[in-house]
Design an enzyme around this catalytic site. Structure first.
Site, PDB file in Angstrom:
ATOM      1  N   TYR A 167      41.289  48.919  35.555  1.00  0.00           N
ATOM      2  CA  TYR A 167      41.956  48.870  36.798  1.00  0.00           C
ATOM      3  C   TYR A 167      43.217  47.865  36.572  1.00  0.00           C
ATOM      4  O   TYR A 167      44.305  48.212  36.803  1.00  0.00           O
ATOM      5  CB  TYR A 167      41.064  48.116  37.782  1.00  0.00           C
ATOM      6  CG  TYR A 167      41.838  48.046  39.398  1.00  0.00           C
ATOM      7  CD1 TYR A 167      42.117  49.316  39.986  1.00  0.00           C
ATOM      8  CD2 TYR A 167      42.216  46.770  39.674  1.00  0.00           C
ATOM      9  CE1 TYR A 167      42.979  49.160  41.267  1.00  0.00           C
ATOM     10  CE2 TYR A 167      42.959  46.913  40.787  1.00  0.00           C
ATOM     11  CZ  TYR A 167      43.415  47.944  41.671  1.00  0.00           C
ATOM     12  OH  TYR A 167      43.946  47.745  42.776  1.00  0.00           O
TER      13      TYR A 167
ATOM     14  N   SER B 294      49.007  45.778  41.892  1.00  0.00           N
ATOM     15  CA  SER B 294      47.973  44.625  42.573  1.00  0.00           C
ATOM     16  C   SER B 294      48.264  43.360  41.612  1.00  0.00           C
ATOM     17  O   SER B 294      48.860  43.286  40.636  1.00  0.00           O
ATOM     18  CB  SER B 294      46.660  45.387  42.034  1.00  0.00           C
ATOM     19  OG  SER B 294      45.736  44.110  41.944  1.00  0.00           O
TER      20      SER B 294
END
Length: 264
Positions: free
Chosen positions: A154, A141
């Site tokens: 995350y 990501s």
């Protein structure tokens, strides 16, 4: 003499990015092994792809936050010698303050995003190394290079994925094994329903479709990119980032404290 068809195993394949990867690789004449938790969706997708492309699609219902699920996928990777491509796509997020979740929730996210990815990679890489061919794609990501309030866990897991992939790229640099890290930005998937933030909360025009994300990522793979950021238009940004990162690393190898830390 017949040639064994290439097979790709895709985790998190029942929807979103994983389902689009399944479609695109089937169109490239790959047989598929699709892994996810939702059996009905997997079966429907498998039937659709077999009918559309004439490839063989098998499914495995497995929860990769659970040891039993991880072992089941490892067994397939060990035993199915046709698998020469692994897409570690399964992942989840909880975009909320760290203390808003409990330890069990955080541990499950960490296992799915990092431990399962490492275990499945380890299950396949020995064969790729022996054959000197194959492909590993790890979905990270853009939050692997950035963190903000609510993304501590995350961002940390995706930074792990990025650096794990970088290290493997260095180890296999002289081989024919392709290893790619994909760093999507906001993408229109069901992860938003689980994360606590809706796509409507994001700036207008900032959310990429899953089709565009996967098509860009595969184009990057075909072009030999090691790191692919699908919505990054100015490539010089990444060049400058890498130069700064490497310069910072080199500057830390003096063996001496910086003057600002010495007594005055």
């Amino acid at each position: 003499m017949s040639t064994q068809r290439s097979t790709a195993l895709i985790t998190g394949a029942s929807s979103g990015i994983g389902a689009v990867y399944a479609d695109r690789l089937a169109a490239r004449d790959y047989d598929l092994v699709l892994v996810a938790r939702r059996e009905a969706r997997l079966m429907a997708l498998a039937e659709q792809l077999e009918q559309r492309y004439g490839v063989k699609v098998t499914t495995l219902t497995a929860d990769l936050t659970d040891e039993t699920g991880i072992r089941a996928v490892e067994e397939i990777l060990h035993n199915n010698t046709a698998i020469d491509t692994l897409i570690n796509n399964a992942g989840t997020a909880q975009m909320a303050p760290f203390l808003a979740g409990d330890v069990a929730q955080h541990q499950a996210i960490n296992i799915l995003n990092t431990t399962a990815l490492m275990r499945l990679t380890y299950a396949l890489l020995p064969r790729l190394a022996q054959n000197n061919r194959g492909t590993l794609i790890n979905i990270a990501s853009v939050l692997s290079i950035h963190a903000r309030a609510g993304s501590a866990l995350y961002s940390a897991t995706k930074a792990w994925v990025l650096n794990f992939t970088r290290g493997l790229q260095e180890e296999f640099a002289d081989s024919q094994v392709r290893i790619q890290a994909v760093l999507p930005a906001a993408t229109a998937t069901e992860i938003w329903e689980l994360s606590g933030i809706t796509a409507d909360d994001l700036p207008a025009g900032s959310v990429m479709t899953t089709d565009n994300m996967v098509d860009a990522a595969l184009a990057g793979l075909d072009q030999g990119e090691l790191i692919t950021i699908p919505p990054m238009h100015d490539e010089t940004l990444w060049t400058r980032y890498e130069e700064a990162r490497l310069a910072l690393f080199a500057s830390a190898r003096t063996g001496e404290p910086a003057p600002r830390y010495l007594p005055r």
